[in-house]
Design a protein around this motif. Structure first.
Motif, short mmCIF file in Angstrom:
data_model
loop_
_atom_site.label_atom_id
_atom_site.label_comp_id
_atom_site.label_asym_id
_atom_site.label_seq_id
_atom_site.Cartn_x
_atom_site.Cartn_y
_atom_site.Cartn_z
N GLY A 140 -52.97 -39.67 23.53
CA GLY A 140 -53.08 -38.23 23.68
C GLY A 140 -53.43 -37.55 22.38
N ASP A 141 -53.23 -36.25 22.36
CA ASP A 141 -53.56 -35.43 21.18
C ASP A 141 -52.44 -35.57 20.15
OD1 ASP A 141 -54.42 -33.61 19.36
OD2 ASP A 141 -54.36 -31.87 20.71
N PRO A 142 -52.74 -36.03 18.92
CA PRO A 142 -51.68 -36.16 17.90
C PRO A 142 -51.02 -34.82 17.56
CG PRO A 142 -53.65 -37.37 17.26
CD PRO A 142 -54.03 -36.55 18.44
N ALA A 143 -51.76 -33.72 17.71
CA ALA A 143 -51.18 -32.41 17.41
C ALA A 143 -50.02 -32.09 18.35
CB ALA A 143 -52.25 -31.32 17.50
N VAL A 144 -50.14 -32.52 19.61
CA VAL A 144 -49.05 -32.31 20.57
C VAL A 144 -47.81 -33.08 20.14
CG1 VAL A 144 -48.34 -32.62 22.97
CG2 VAL A 144 -50.67 -31.88 22.45
N LEU A 145 -48.00 -34.33 19.72
CA LEU A 145 -46.87 -35.14 19.27
C LEU A 145 -46.21 -34.52 18.05
CD1 LEU A 145 -45.11 -37.64 19.36
CD2 LEU A 145 -46.90 -38.89 18.14
N GLY A 146 -46.99 -34.07 17.08
CA GLY A 146 -46.42 -33.45 15.89
C GLY A 146 -45.62 -32.20 16.23
N ARG A 147 -46.17 -31.38 17.13
CA ARG A 147 -45.48 -30.13 17.50
C ARG A 147 -44.17 -30.43 18.24
NH1 ARG A 147 -49.39 -28.11 19.80
NH2 ARG A 147 -48.95 -28.61 21.99
N GLU A 148 -44.19 -31.40 19.17
CA GLU A 148 -42.99 -31.71 19.93
C GLU A 148 -41.95 -32.43 19.07
OE1 GLU A 148 -42.42 -30.51 22.82
OE2 GLU A 148 -44.41 -29.60 22.84
N MET A 149 -42.37 -33.23 18.12
CA MET A 149 -41.42 -33.86 17.22
C MET A 149 -40.74 -32.81 16.34
SD MET A 149 -41.01 -37.10 17.63
CE MET A 149 -40.24 -37.48 16.07
N GLU A 150 -41.47 -31.78 15.96
CA GLU A 150 -40.87 -30.70 15.18
C GLU A 150 -39.81 -29.97 16.00
OE1 GLU A 150 -42.25 -26.77 12.57
OE2 GLU A 150 -43.71 -27.93 13.74
N ARG A 151 -40.09 -29.74 17.28
CA ARG A 151 -39.11 -29.12 18.17
C ARG A 151 -37.87 -30.00 18.31
NH1 ARG A 151 -41.39 -28.02 23.91
NH2 ARG A 151 -39.24 -27.29 24.15
N LEU A 152 -38.09 -31.29 18.49
CA LEU A 152 -36.98 -32.20 18.67
C LEU A 152 -36.13 -32.29 17.40
CD1 LEU A 152 -35.56 -34.22 20.50
CD2 LEU A 152 -37.15 -35.97 19.71
N HIS A 153 -36.79 -32.26 16.25
CA HIS A 153 -36.06 -32.36 14.99
C HIS A 153 -35.16 -31.15 14.76
CE1 HIS A 153 -35.52 -32.54 10.55
NE2 HIS A 153 -35.48 -33.84 10.79
N ARG A 154 -35.54 -29.99 15.27
CA ARG A 154 -34.70 -28.81 15.13
C ARG A 154 -33.46 -28.91 16.02
NH1 ARG A 154 -39.73 -25.80 15.11
NH2 ARG A 154 -39.41 -25.35 17.33
N LEU A 155 -33.55 -29.65 17.11
CA LEU A 155 -32.42 -29.77 18.03
C LEU A 155 -31.48 -30.92 17.65
CD1 LEU A 155 -34.25 -29.33 21.46
CD2 LEU A 155 -32.73 -27.68 20.38
N ALA A 156 -32.03 -32.05 17.25
CA ALA A 156 -31.24 -33.26 17.06
C ALA A 156 -30.52 -33.27 15.73
CB ALA A 156 -32.15 -34.49 17.18
N TYR A 157 -29.48 -34.07 15.66
CA TYR A 157 -28.77 -34.30 14.40
C TYR A 157 -29.59 -35.21 13.50
CZ TYR A 157 -25.08 -36.01 11.27
OH TYR A 157 -24.35 -36.36 10.17
#
Length: 405
Positions: free
Chosen positions: A336-353
């Motif tokens: 898929g689009d690497p930009a989507v992965l980067g954006r979603e990983m940033e979202r996940l990093h804000r939520l996770a410990y």
């Protein structure tokens, strides 16, 4: 099972042969098991196939034993043969027999319903009831120790062997070793409080209730403090074609996490699938079958960004990933689009410990995270480990248990 599911390592075992071998092991350990009772167990397994080791334990016990005198020996042999996946003492409320769950591996594991093939009718190793090879006086202990060391030497080689190079038999032995790994997450302070003599806050109601014993004078303050809980563990495993040699092993780690650490397990290839209900209370063979049916895209393509987005939208932002330790097992190959992965990983990093990324390709000489997907995800990962063999798998567990920062 769907065509995308992982294929079994070999043909299914002969039920009568497995029951006969189990009966001979019980008889060798001192449990009076007759061929008629072994045949009764085989017939019962055909009529009511057990789905869990707990069901198998009771089915074997009621058909093979005639009284409670042989229960302890039966529990020891059962825990030895069926890999220690069930604690029989948990069904009776008493303590397990000594060494019942300290199982051995490799040639010391005995015949099981998942591993067909010849096995010695006399179970080797120190868990066998009765005198040693040299007799009840302890003679022959040196030969016995050498036999135990010889049984452990293949496992030492297996600890450093790459998962992608494992044979079906080694994969089974590795599954046994991986089941013994304890998955532990960092602890966090809960909102709930518990009474404690050194607590940092006073409980007024409890203090006043106790003051009635001393004529209304609060002679002693009742204190409370916030209790601690283990952080939630979330496992997301890539089951695409490029990860097939490794996903089978990490499925066992996911089973251990679901059973011991109350983790949430997901797999993804072209879409995200939640496996937590499918991995609860089943033997590894049944878990593989259930996982294959639940994830029809097994061994397909990879869309990591869309899978992480689906997790964030459906589960992460609703609280599952909030303050949790998230483990992602993938080689980073994303169609898929690497930009989507980067954006979603940033979202996940804000939520996770913490986010732990396990990439088996990292162990290759000269590896660098240059793949587009891996390069997009790497800035949002707290720990980047390989997990390509059992030693590296222990490093994964250390990264899971580590504190943030």
């Amino acid at each position: 099972m769907s065509t995308g599911a992982p294929a079994p390592a070999g043909a299914g075992p002969d039920l009568a042969d497995v029951v006969a071998r189990f009966g001979r092991l019980l008889h060798s350990a001192g449990v009076p098991v007759t061929p008629e009772r072994a045949g009764r167990l085989a017939a019962a397994m055909v009529l009511a196939p057990p789905a869990t080791t707990g069901e198998l334990y009771w089915l074997a016990r009621v058909t093979l034993l005639s009284d409670r005198g042989g229960v302890e020996l039966f529990d020891r042999v059962f825990a030895r043969v069926f890999g220690g996946m069930v604690d029989p003492a948990g069904f009776r409320g008493d303590r397990p027999p000594p060494g019942a769950l300290q199982r051995r591996t490799g040639s010391d594991a005995g015949p099981t319903a998942e591993r067909p093939g010849p096995a010695s009718p006399q179970p080797p190793g120190p868990l066998v009831a009765g005198p040693g090879p040299g007799g009840p006086d302890g003679s022959g202990d040196e030969d016995r120790a050498e036999a135990v060391l010889a049984a452990f030497s293949p496992d030492e080689v297996l600890r450093r062997k790459d998962f992608a190079e494992l044979t079906p038999d080694e994969l089974y032995r590795l599954r046994v070793l991986a089941a013994r790994l304890a998955v532990v997450t960092p602890r966090r302070r809960s909102r709930r409080t518990v009474r404690h003599r050194h607590g940092d806050r006073v409980d007024p109601r409890a203090t006043l209730r106790r003051a009635r014993r001393s004529g209304g004078e609060p002679a002693r303050l009742i204190r409370r403090r916030r209790r601690t809980r283990s952080r939630r563990l979330v496992l997301l495993c890539d089951v695409s074609g490029s990860m097939d040699p490794f996903s089978r092993v990490f499925l066992q780690l996911m089973m251990s996490g679901v059973a011991g650490a109350r983790a949430e397990a997901f797999v993804f290839a072209t879409r995200l699938t939640r496996l937590t209900p499918a991995l609860k209370g089943v033997v590894p063979g049944a878990a593989m079958d259930r996982a294959g049916r639940a994830a029809p895209d097994w061994s397909g393509g990879t869309r990591i960004g869309e899978a992480i987005k689906a997790f964030n939208d459906r589960h992460g932002r609703r609280g599952m990933a909030r303050g949790a330790v998230v483990v992602i097992v993938s080689d980073g190959w994303d169609t898929g689009d690497p930009a989507v992965l980067g954006r979603e990983m940033e979202r996940l990093h804000r939520l996770a410990y913490r986010i732990v990324w396990v990439n088996p390709r990292k162990a290759a000489p000269g590896y660098a995270p240059l793949v587009a997907g891996m390069a997009a995800a790497r800035p949002h990962v707290d720990a980047f480990v390989s997990g390509h063999n059992l030693v590296a798998l222990e490093e994964v567990l250390e990264a899971v248990a580590a504190l943030r920062g």
